[in-house]
Design a protein around this motif. Structure first.
Motif, PDB file in Angstrom:
ATOM      1  N   MET A 104       0.844  -1.166   0.000  1.00 19.04           N
ATOM      2  CA  MET A 104       0.000   0.000   0.000  1.00 19.04           C
ATOM      3  C   MET A 104       0.895   1.237   0.000  1.00 19.04           C
ATOM      4  SD  MET A 104      -3.117  -1.125   2.448  1.00 19.04           S
ATOM      5  CE  MET A 104      -4.478  -0.516   1.494  1.00 19.04           C
ATOM      6  N   SER A 105       0.309   2.375  -0.240  1.00 17.78           N
ATOM      7  CA  SER A 105       1.112   3.581  -0.416  1.00 17.78           C
ATOM      8  C   SER A 105       0.478   4.770   0.278  1.00 17.78           C
ATOM      9  CB  SER A 105       1.262   3.882  -1.906  1.00 17.78           C
ATOM     10  OG  SER A 105      -0.002   4.274  -2.426  1.00 17.78           O
ATOM     11  N   LEU A 106       1.124   5.889   0.106  1.00 16.97           N
ATOM     12  CA  LEU A 106       0.631   7.150   0.655  1.00 16.97           C
ATOM     13  C   LEU A 106      -0.739   7.494   0.077  1.00 16.97           C
ATOM     14  CD1 LEU A 106       1.610   9.310   2.612  1.00 16.97           C
ATOM     15  CD2 LEU A 106       2.721  10.448   0.718  1.00 16.97           C
ATOM     16  N   ASP A 107      -0.936   7.237  -1.183  1.00 15.96           N
ATOM     17  CA  ASP A 107      -2.242   7.492  -1.814  1.00 15.96           C
ATOM     18  C   ASP A 107      -3.319   6.576  -1.237  1.00 15.96           C
ATOM     19  OD1 ASP A 107      -1.250   9.498  -3.470  1.00 15.96           O
ATOM     20  OD2 ASP A 107      -0.709   8.071  -5.045  1.00 15.96           O
ATOM     21  N   ASP A 108      -2.964   5.318  -0.975  1.00 13.33           N
ATOM     22  CA  ASP A 108      -3.916   4.388  -0.360  1.00 13.33           C
ATOM     23  C   ASP A 108      -4.305   4.858   1.037  1.00 13.33           C
ATOM     24  OD1 ASP A 108      -3.885   2.652  -2.565  1.00 13.33           O
ATOM     25  OD2 ASP A 108      -2.119   1.605  -1.789  1.00 13.33           O
ATOM     26  N   LEU A 109      -3.317   5.363   1.788  1.00 12.41           N
ATOM     27  CA  LEU A 109      -3.588   5.887   3.122  1.00 12.41           C
ATOM     28  C   LEU A 109      -4.561   7.055   3.036  1.00 12.41           C
ATOM     29  CD1 LEU A 109      -3.152   6.200   6.173  1.00 12.41           C
ATOM     30  CD2 LEU A 109      -1.073   7.487   5.646  1.00 12.41           C
ATOM     31  N   GLN A 110      -4.332   7.974   2.115  1.00 11.61           N
ATOM     32  CA  GLN A 110      -5.212   9.131   1.957  1.00 11.61           C
ATOM     33  C   GLN A 110      -6.626   8.687   1.613  1.00 11.61           C
ATOM     34  OE1 GLN A 110      -4.458  12.376   2.555  1.00 11.61           O
ATOM     35  NE2 GLN A 110      -6.591  12.854   2.180  1.00 11.61           N
ATOM     36  N   ASP A 111      -6.768   7.738   0.707  1.00  7.98           N
ATOM     37  CA  ASP A 111      -8.089   7.234   0.323  1.00  7.98           C
ATOM     38  C   ASP A 111      -8.799   6.575   1.499  1.00  7.98           C
ATOM     39  OD1 ASP A 111      -7.593   8.134  -2.243  1.00  7.98           O
ATOM     40  OD2 ASP A 111      -7.016   6.146  -3.008  1.00  7.98           O
ATOM     41  N   ASP A 112      -8.075   5.737   2.248  1.00  2.00           N
ATOM     42  CA  ASP A 112      -8.670   5.063   3.405  1.00  2.00           C
ATOM     43  C   ASP A 112      -9.046   6.047   4.500  1.00  2.00           C
ATOM     44  OD1 ASP A 112      -8.380   2.687   2.083  1.00  2.00           O
ATOM     45  OD2 ASP A 112      -6.711   1.954   3.306  1.00  2.00           O
ATOM     46  N   LEU A 113      -8.215   7.071   4.689  1.00  2.00           N
ATOM     47  CA  LEU A 113      -8.497   8.088   5.696  1.00  2.00           C
ATOM     48  C   LEU A 113      -9.758   8.878   5.341  1.00  2.00           C
ATOM     49  CD1 LEU A 113      -7.457   9.417   8.303  1.00  2.00           C
ATOM     50  CD2 LEU A 113      -6.174  10.988   6.870  1.00  2.00           C
ATOM     51  N   GLU A 114      -9.890   9.261   4.100  1.00  2.00           N
ATOM     52  CA  GLU A 114     -11.086   9.991   3.665  1.00  2.00           C
ATOM     53  C   GLU A 114     -12.339   9.130   3.797  1.00  2.00           C
ATOM     54  OE1 GLU A 114     -10.195  11.378  -0.268  1.00  2.00           O
ATOM     55  OE2 GLU A 114      -8.749  12.853   0.462  1.00  2.00           O
ATOM     56  N   ALA A 115     -12.242   7.854   3.467  1.00  2.00           N
ATOM     57  CA  ALA A 115     -13.389   6.952   3.594  1.00  2.00           C
ATOM     58  C   ALA A 115     -13.785   6.770   5.050  1.00  2.00           C
ATOM     59  CB  ALA A 115     -13.062   5.604   2.961  1.00  2.00           C
ATOM     60  N   SER A 116     -12.794   6.609   5.914  1.00  2.00           N
ATOM     61  CA  SER A 116     -13.070   6.441   7.342  1.00  2.00           C
ATOM     62  C   SER A 116     -13.670   7.704   7.933  1.00  2.00           C
ATOM     63  CB  SER A 116     -11.781   6.074   8.077  1.00  2.00           C
ATOM     64  OG  SER A 116     -12.018   5.912   9.440  1.00  2.00           O
ATOM     65  N   TYR A 117     -13.167   8.852   7.519  1.00  2.00           N
ATOM     66  CA  TYR A 117     -13.675  10.138   8.006  1.00  2.00           C
ATOM     67  C   TYR A 117     -15.148  10.301   7.652  1.00  2.00           C
ATOM     68  CZ  TYR A 117     -13.834  15.157   8.953  1.00  2.00           C
ATOM     69  OH  TYR A 117     -14.160  16.392   9.454  1.00  2.00           O
ATOM     70  N   SER A 118     -15.502   9.965   6.418  1.00  2.00           N
ATOM     71  CA  SER A 118     -16.903  10.109   6.009  1.00  2.00           C
ATOM     72  C   SER A 118     -17.790   9.063   6.676  1.00  2.00           C
ATOM     73  CB  SER A 118     -17.037  10.044   4.495  1.00  2.00           C
ATOM     74  OG  SER A 118     -16.660   8.776   4.016  1.00  2.00           O
ATOM     75  N   ASP A 119     -17.237   7.885   6.972  1.00  4.07           N
ATOM     76  CA  ASP A 119     -18.008   6.850   7.665  1.00  4.07           C
ATOM     77  C   ASP A 119     -18.356   7.263   9.092  1.00  4.07           C
ATOM     78  OD1 ASP A 119     -17.956   5.243   5.448  1.00  4.07           O
ATOM     79  OD2 ASP A 119     -16.375   3.914   6.194  1.00  4.07           O
ATOM     80  N   LEU A 120     -17.483   8.046   9.712  1.00  4.27           N
ATOM     81  CA  LEU A 120     -17.729   8.467  11.090  1.00  4.27           C
ATOM     82  C   LEU A 120     -18.917   9.413  11.189  1.00  4.27           C
ATOM     83  CD1 LEU A 120     -14.116   9.048  12.440  1.00  4.27           C
ATOM     84  CD2 LEU A 120     -15.665   7.180  13.016  1.00  4.27           C
ATOM     85  N   GLY A 121     -19.073  10.295  10.216  1.00  2.00           N
ATOM     86  CA  GLY A 121     -20.177  11.243  10.252  1.00  2.00           C
ATOM     87  C   GLY A 121     -20.015  12.220  11.405  1.00  2.00           C
TER      88      GLY A 121
END
Length: 108
Positions: free
Chosen positions: A1-18
């Motif tokens: 995985m990479s820095l871009d994968d981390l950014q994508d996962d972080l954004e997805a997790s952030y939106s999941d939290l609401g």
């Protein structure tokens, strides 16, 4: 995985939290939260939970635990995430030496 994968996962997790997060508490956590609430007298217990998340985050950064987990899962560190570049990208891939020229790695 990479820095871009981390950014994508972080954004997805952030939106999941609401905006609202319901957390179930076990007996020990409920007792500790009640004690902190009585002792610190915050406006509401949500403030204590926010402080707890900040403290946990800061302690994992300070101890290097966050970097360990990020390096294991995404092959980057928190500093690399903040800068948007990996260490190799920042240094121009000068070090370590080429794998073909590994014989001089430990010579001064």
């Amino acid at each position: 995985m990479s820095l871009d994968d981390l950014q994508d996962d972080l954004e997805a997790s952030y939106s999941d939290l609401g905006d609202d997060l319901s957390v179930s508490l076990d007996r020990e956590t409920r007792n500790e939260l009640a004690m902190l609430s009585v002792a610190m007298d915050p406006d509401d217990t949500d403030e204590l939970v926010r402080r707890a998340v900040h403290m946990l985050f800061q302690s994992t950064v300070d101890r290097g635990t966050l970097d360990f987990h990020l390096r294991s899962g995404y092959d980057c560190t928190y500093d690399e995430y903040l800068s948007g570049m990996t260490f190799d990208e920042m240094t121009g891939n000068q070090f370590p030496q080429d794998k073909d020229n590994d014989d001089r790695r430990y010579q001064f």
